[in-house]
Design a protein around this motif. Structure first.
Motif, PDB file in Angstrom:
ATOM      1  N   THR A 101       0.855  -1.187   0.000  1.00  0.00           N
ATOM      2  CA  THR A 101       0.000   0.000   0.000  1.00  0.00           C
ATOM      3  C   THR A 101       0.891   1.236   0.000  1.00  0.00           C
ATOM      4  N   SER A 102       0.610   2.158  -0.908  1.00  0.00           N
ATOM      5  CA  SER A 102       1.441   3.360  -1.010  1.00  0.00           C
ATOM      6  C   SER A 102       0.565   4.589  -1.211  1.00  0.00           C
ATOM      7  N   ILE A 103       0.949   5.679  -0.548  1.00  0.00           N
ATOM      8  CA  ILE A 103       0.266   6.966  -0.693  1.00  0.00           C
ATOM      9  C   ILE A 103       1.290   7.960  -1.222  1.00  0.00           C
ATOM     10  N   GLY A 104       1.088   8.448  -2.447  1.00  0.00           N
ATOM     11  CA  GLY A 104       1.984   9.419  -3.045  1.00  0.00           C
ATOM     12  C   GLY A 104       1.358  10.796  -3.024  1.00  0.00           C
ATOM     13  N   VAL A 105       2.089  11.784  -2.507  1.00  0.00           N
ATOM     14  CA  VAL A 105       1.561  13.142  -2.364  1.00  0.00           C
ATOM     15  C   VAL A 105       2.296  14.047  -3.351  1.00  0.00           C
ATOM     16  N   ALA A 106       1.560  14.579  -4.312  1.00  0.00           N
ATOM     17  CA  ALA A 106       2.139  15.408  -5.368  1.00  0.00           C
ATOM     18  C   ALA A 106       1.407  16.742  -5.447  1.00  0.00           C
ATOM     19  N   GLY A 107       1.978  17.669  -6.221  1.00  0.00           N
ATOM     20  CA  GLY A 107       1.361  18.981  -6.390  1.00  0.00           C
ATOM     21  C   GLY A 107       2.416  20.060  -6.372  1.00  0.00           C
ATOM     22  N   THR A 108       2.082  21.209  -6.910  1.00  0.00           N
ATOM     23  CA  THR A 108       3.033  22.318  -6.953  1.00  0.00           C
ATOM     24  C   THR A 108       3.319  22.855  -5.554  1.00  0.00           C
ATOM     25  N   SER A 109       2.309  22.896  -4.698  1.00  0.00           N
ATOM     26  CA  SER A 109       2.453  23.427  -3.343  1.00  0.00           C
ATOM     27  C   SER A 109       1.737  22.514  -2.355  1.00  0.00           C
ATOM     28  N   GLY A 110       2.230  22.497  -1.133  1.00  0.00           N
ATOM     29  CA  GLY A 110       1.555  21.773  -0.056  1.00  0.00           C
ATOM     30  C   GLY A 110       1.999  20.338   0.147  1.00  0.00           C
ATOM     31  N   LYS A 111       2.888  19.826  -0.714  1.00  0.00           N
ATOM     32  CA  LYS A 111       3.256  18.405  -0.641  1.00  0.00           C
ATOM     33  C   LYS A 111       3.811  18.005   0.728  1.00  0.00           C
ATOM     34  N   SER A 112       4.786  18.768   1.210  1.00  0.00           N
ATOM     35  CA  SER A 112       5.458  18.389   2.460  1.00  0.00           C
ATOM     36  C   SER A 112       4.489  18.414   3.637  1.00  0.00           C
ATOM     37  N   ASN A 135       9.698  12.362   3.436  1.00  0.00           N
ATOM     38  CA  ASN A 135       9.207  13.718   3.210  1.00  0.00           C
ATOM     39  C   ASN A 135      10.369  14.585   2.751  1.00  0.00           C
ATOM     40  N   GLY A 136      10.047  15.733   2.177  1.00  0.00           N
ATOM     41  CA  GLY A 136      11.088  16.649   1.729  1.00  0.00           C
ATOM     42  C   GLY A 136      11.448  17.685   2.760  1.00  0.00           C
ATOM     43  N   ALA A 137      10.875  17.588   3.962  1.00  0.00           N
ATOM     44  CA  ALA A 137      11.130  18.565   5.017  1.00  0.00           C
ATOM     45  C   ALA A 137      10.957  17.887   6.371  1.00  0.00           C
ATOM     46  N   GLU A 188       6.449  12.032  -0.414  1.00  0.00           N
ATOM     47  CA  GLU A 188       6.282  13.247  -1.206  1.00  0.00           C
ATOM     48  C   GLU A 188       6.881  12.980  -2.579  1.00  0.00           C
ATOM     49  N   VAL A 189       6.112  13.257  -3.627  1.00  0.00           N
ATOM     50  CA  VAL A 189       6.502  12.911  -4.989  1.00  0.00           C
ATOM     51  C   VAL A 189       6.729  14.197  -5.780  1.00  0.00           C
ATOM     52  N   ASP A 190       7.856  14.264  -6.487  1.00  0.00           N
ATOM     53  CA  ASP A 190       8.274  15.505  -7.136  1.00  0.00           C
ATOM     54  C   ASP A 190       7.997  15.463  -8.637  1.00  0.00           C
ATOM     55  N   GLU A 191       7.409  16.540  -9.140  1.00  0.00           N
ATOM     56  CA  GLU A 191       7.177  16.648 -10.578  1.00  0.00           C
ATOM     57  C   GLU A 191       8.237  17.489 -11.275  1.00  0.00           C
ATOM     58  N   SER A 192       9.035  18.240 -10.496  1.00  0.00           N
ATOM     59  CA  SER A 192       9.931  19.228 -11.106  1.00  0.00           C
ATOM     60  C   SER A 192      10.979  18.578 -12.000  1.00  0.00           C
ATOM     61  N   ASP A 193      11.389  17.349 -11.656  1.00  0.00           N
ATOM     62  CA  ASP A 193      12.385  16.658 -12.470  1.00  0.00           C
ATOM     63  C   ASP A 193      11.765  15.547 -13.324  1.00  0.00           C
ATOM     64  N   GLY A 194      10.435  15.476 -13.335  1.00  0.00           N
ATOM     65  CA  GLY A 194       9.752  14.462 -14.123  1.00  0.00           C
ATOM     66  C   GLY A 194       9.691  13.097 -13.478  1.00  0.00           C
ATOM     67  N   SER A 195      10.293  12.953 -12.278  1.00  0.00           N
ATOM     68  CA  SER A 195      10.372  11.630 -11.651  1.00  0.00           C
ATOM     69  C   SER A 195       9.030  11.113 -11.167  1.00  0.00           C
ATOM     70  N   ILE A 196       8.005  11.970 -11.106  1.00  0.00           N
ATOM     71  CA  ILE A 196       6.665  11.527 -10.741  1.00  0.00           C
ATOM     72  C   ILE A 196       6.195  10.393 -11.654  1.00  0.00           C
TER      73      ILE A 196
END
Length: 465
Positions: free
Chosen positions: A109-120, A141-143, A169-177
């Motif tokens: 079971t995995s929960i991935g949190v993505a988005g431009t703001s609010g991820k952390s 987490n990233g923080a 926390e899942v990052d879109e900035s580098d495309g790794s999402i």
């Protein structure tokens, strides 16, 4: 079988938690970091050494065997000495997103949190709710998550739990999402940040499409459109929606009351009684984050239990974090670095009286060029006439970055719109100016990302007051 991992950039906010989780699985950890070589944030590296991490200069000297797995932050280039050494000795090379996604996807079971703001913040809220409910999640987490930070874990951006439930926390900035296959996909919002909107729509759409269920924000036009597409073309139960003010959402918030230390609101769900919720973190954006977190855990934790945990959520380090008050002036340390995050911070702080003295350190020349208009409009539209913006030049550690748009371009645009803004050569110059003009009742906000020394700078400002 235990392996030897070498993390290039081991002190980074994304690498350190991953290293701790890999270490907890029984593997041996070593690493290097440019900040270590430059003498920055020594306490962090002392802590890593004390926790069994062998540290090397970032010159390739720590990579000596084909049996090592070398983990890089992003670009795998020969110009990075550790990567060059890894290629010479035949070591396995993985990027951080590659390793994290492998661990994430391996969990039942995995929960991935993505988005431009609010991820952390959402990731931290989900982690706290699940942990309080005894679900023992493993979290990256990233923080730093304040609820899990103590004297022995000052850098609590990871939580080592069981193997069955993984939150990241899942990052879109580098495309790794694109690497993540979540059970639950949370998307807080989608807006211009590091990539074009077309690229972002593809990345977030794919992320949601690979999930078993999606948590989407009706208040953001892009995520609302994604929810509409899902609900019209697939099983309507796939997408759970949330909103501040819109009762059509599955989770909605109403009667929002700002508090000096947090925020209060009424939680509404169809077919459920409304309930009051009081958060210890301020701002309407954190109300939205709380709704996302509640929706993400609804299958795993009863809503009343989840709300009770949320009310004891202490927040995320450097998210509107009050450093202290001296002589009537309050210093606040904040991670805001893109237009959306800056807007959320300014709106939250302007819910109460007092001039803002804003130090904004851009985290790169690229974002300034990409979002020059959005930065200018954001500051000019939300600053009050007596607020003051001071900007040093962006963080720059060398390389071939396009430096055609700098801090003065942003400050000039804000001044042209009738607000007070100035770009100075260095952060120290900005600090000296802030200390010179600060008056009782002011709030100093230190904004910026990707530079741990900003927190030290904020503490030094407080001492100088």
């Amino acid at each position: 079988m235990n392996k030897d991992y070498f993390f290039c950039g081991v002190g980074g906010s994304g690498m350190l938690p991953l290293a701790m989780i890999v270490q907890a699985q029984g593997h041996r950890i070593a690493g290097s970091d440019r900040a270590l070589d430059q003498g920055r944030t020594p306490d962090k590296f002392d802590w890593l050494r004390a926790h069994g991490v062998t540290l090397h200069p970032q010159d390739g000297s720590g990579v000596v065997s084909a049996d090592q797995v070398v983990v890089a932050t992003g670009a795998v280039e020969d110009t990075v000495p550790d990567i060059g050494a890894a290629k010479r000795v035949g070591a396995t090379i993985k990027t951080r997103p590659q390793l994290l996604s492998e661990l994430f996807n391996a969990a039942p079971t995995s929960i991935g949190v993505a988005g431009t703001s609010g991820k952390s913040t959402i990731t931290g809220m989900v982690a706290w709710i699940l942990d309080e409910a005894g679900r023992r999640p493993t979290v990256v987490n990233g923080a730093v998550m304040k609820n899990f930070a103590d004297a022995d874990h000052p850098f609590a951006s990871a939580l080592v739990g069981g193997p069955d439930l993984f939150v990241a926390e899942v990052d879109e900035s580098d495309g790794s999402i694109a690497r993540y296959d979540p059970t639950v996909a949370v998307v807080s919002n989608i807006s211009l940040d590091h990539k074009s909107m077309e690229e972002l729509r593809d990345l977030f759409g794919g992320f949601v499409g690979r999930s078993s269920s999606a948590i989407l924000n009706l208040d953001n036009p892009e995520t609302a459109a994604l929810a509409q597409i899902l609900n019209s073309s697939l099983d309507p139960s796939w997408a759970t929606t949330f909103s501040v003010g819109d009762r059509r959402a599955d989770y909605s918030a109403h009667d929002i009351k700002p508090l000096p230390w947090g925020v209060q609101f009424t939680l509404s769900k169809p077919w459920h009684l409304d309930r009051k919720v009081t958060l210890k973190v301020p701002g309407v954006h954190n109300v939205s984050n709380a709704l996302a977190a509640l929706a993400a855990v609804e299958v795993y934790v009863p809503v009343d239990q989840a709300v009770a945990a949320l009310e004891t959520f202490a927040g995320i380090r450097r998210r509107l974090e009050v450093v202290g008050t001296q002589n009537g002036v309050t210093v606040i340390d904040d991670f805001a670095h893109n237009p959306d995050k800056i807007a959320a911070t300014l709106k939250t702080l302007h819910a109460f009286d007092g001039r803002l003295l804003i130090l904004f350190q851009p985290h790169g020349f690229g974002p300034l060029k990409l979002m020059q208009r959005e930065f200018i409009e954001g500051f000019a539209g939300l600053m009050r006439p007596n607020d003051v913006l001071l900007m040093p030049e962006p963080v720059y550690y060398g390389g071939t970055t396009d430096r055609s748009v700098g801090s003065e371009d942003i400050a000039a645009g804000v001044r042209a719109a009738g607000r007070q803004a100035q770009a100075l050569a260095t952060r120290a110059d900005c600090g000296a100016r802030i200390v010179e003009i600060a008056q009782p009742g002011d709030r100093i906000v230190v904004m910026g990302a990707r530079d741990d020394s900003l927190s030290t700078f904020a503490a030094e400002l407080l001492a100088r007051l």
